[in-house]
Motif scaffolding. Sequence first.
Motif, short mmCIF file in Angstrom:
data_model
loop_
_atom_site.label_atom_id
_atom_site.label_comp_id
_atom_site.label_asym_id
_atom_site.label_seq_id
_atom_site.Cartn_x
_atom_site.Cartn_y
_atom_site.Cartn_z
N SER A 264 0.70 -1.23 0.12
CA SER A 264 -0.13 -0.04 0.07
C SER A 264 0.77 1.30 -0.10
O SER A 264 0.50 2.37 -0.78
CB SER A 264 -1.06 0.03 1.27
N ILE B 269 -3.44 -2.69 1.63
CA ILE B 269 -4.38 -2.53 2.67
C ILE B 269 -5.67 -1.52 2.03
O ILE B 269 -5.29 -0.53 1.52
CB ILE B 269 -3.95 -1.77 3.97
N GLY B 270 -6.90 -2.18 2.17
CA GLY B 270 -8.01 -1.28 1.59
C GLY B 270 -8.29 -1.61 -0.08
O GLY B 270 -9.35 -0.93 -0.52
N ALA C 284 -7.42 -6.38 -1.76
CA ALA C 284 -6.97 -5.82 -0.61
C ALA C 284 -6.38 -6.87 0.36
O ALA C 284 -6.72 -8.08 0.41
CB ALA C 284 -8.30 -5.43 0.18
N GLU D 122 -6.51 -7.07 3.58
CA GLU D 122 -7.67 -7.71 4.55
C GLU D 122 -8.78 -8.72 3.95
O GLU D 122 -8.78 -9.67 4.69
CB GLU D 122 -8.14 -6.72 5.50
N ASN E 220 -7.63 -0.05 7.60
CA ASN E 220 -8.35 0.15 6.47
C ASN E 220 -9.16 1.31 6.66
O ASN E 220 -9.29 2.52 5.98
CB ASN E 220 -9.25 -0.98 6.22
N GLY F 68 -11.65 -2.36 -0.53
CA GLY F 68 -11.60 -3.57 0.13
C GLY F 68 -13.03 -4.11 0.65
O GLY F 68 -13.64 -3.07 0.96
N ALA G 203 -13.59 -5.47 5.17
CA ALA G 203 -13.48 -4.43 6.26
C ALA G 203 -14.91 -3.64 6.50
O ALA G 203 -15.12 -2.73 7.48
CB ALA G 203 -12.15 -3.41 6.17
#
Length: 305
Positions: free
Chosen positions: A12, A234-235, A251, A253, A277, A290, A293
Motif C-alpha cells: 500500500s 490495505i483497503g 485488498a 484484509e 483500512n 476492500g 473491512a
Amino acid sequence: MYTNAIEMVEVSPRDGLQNEKVMVSTADKLALIRRALAAGVRRIEVASFVNPRAVPQMADAEAVCAGLPQRGDVTFIGLVMNARGADRALATGRIDQLGAVSVATDTFAMANQGQTSDGSIEAATRIINMARTAGRLGQVTIAAAFGCPFEGEVADDRVAAMAEALAAAAPVEIALADTIGVANPHHVSRLVGRVREMIAPIPVRVHFHNTRGTGLANVWAAIEAGARTIDASIGGLGGCPFAPGAAGNVATEDVVYMLERAGVDTRLDLSGLFSANHWLAEVMGRQLPGMAARAPAFPKQLQEG
Ligand code: ZN
C-alpha cells in the motif's frame, strides 16, 4: 498443502498510493507503515525511487525511509527502475531489498520505464547485482505478465523466457504481476506452475489487481500452483500511472480473511488490518475498495482492534 503458511507483502505505501491524485503526507505514509507492521506485516514496499515528475506521490521516498522504524525483523522494499534509482534506494541505508521491474511487452516497457522489454531485463539484472554488491537483496517483478494494456494478450512463452533470463541474475524471488487485472485462475494456475518449475529453487511471488473482480480467485489459484508469497494492499488501493484503467491491488484484509478462514496461516491480524483500512479511508476521504473491512464481523468474536 493448505496448512502451509503464506507470506504477505504489503504494497500500500507504494503501489497503493502511487496513482492517487491527493498527495499523502510523509507522516501519513509512515503512519500507514506503522499500522501495517502492528497488524503483523513483516515485508513491506515503502516507496519507489523513480523520477518525481513522473510519479509525484513518490517524491518523498528518501523522507519516508528516514522515518522508518528501526526493526530488525522487517524487510523494507524499495522499488527501482534503473541504476540511478538503485543508488538512491541504497543511499538511504534503510532499504533491505531492491525490487526491480521487467515488463513483458515493448509498448508497456516504453510507457512504464522508457526501454524495451529486453532492455528491462538488462536493467533488472543490473539492479539485482547492485543489491548483492551492497549486501542487500534483489528481486524482480515481471509486469504485464498476464496481459498488456497496449498489446493485449501476452504469450506464456514470452513470460517463461523472461523468467529464465532473470533467474540467471539469481534474484531472491521472481514475481508475476497482473498489472492491469486481466488474469483468470486458469491462466494463473498454468503460468505460475510453469514458471515455478522453471526457476526453482527461486520462489515465485504473485501480484494481482482486482480490476475485473478476479483478484481473490487468482490468489487462490496461485497458491494451489505453488506460490507462497502474495502482494496485497490495505483497503485495495492501487493502480499504475502508466497503465490506462488499472484499478486497485487485491485488498490485504480480503486476502487474509479468505486464507485464514480456509486454514492458511498468514501471520497477520485481521482486526489490525480492518482498523488500518478504516484509518486509511479517512486519510483518503473515501470508502476503499476492500470488502471485508466493510462487512459485519464474522465470526462474531472478531471485533475491530
Ligand atoms: Zn501493481
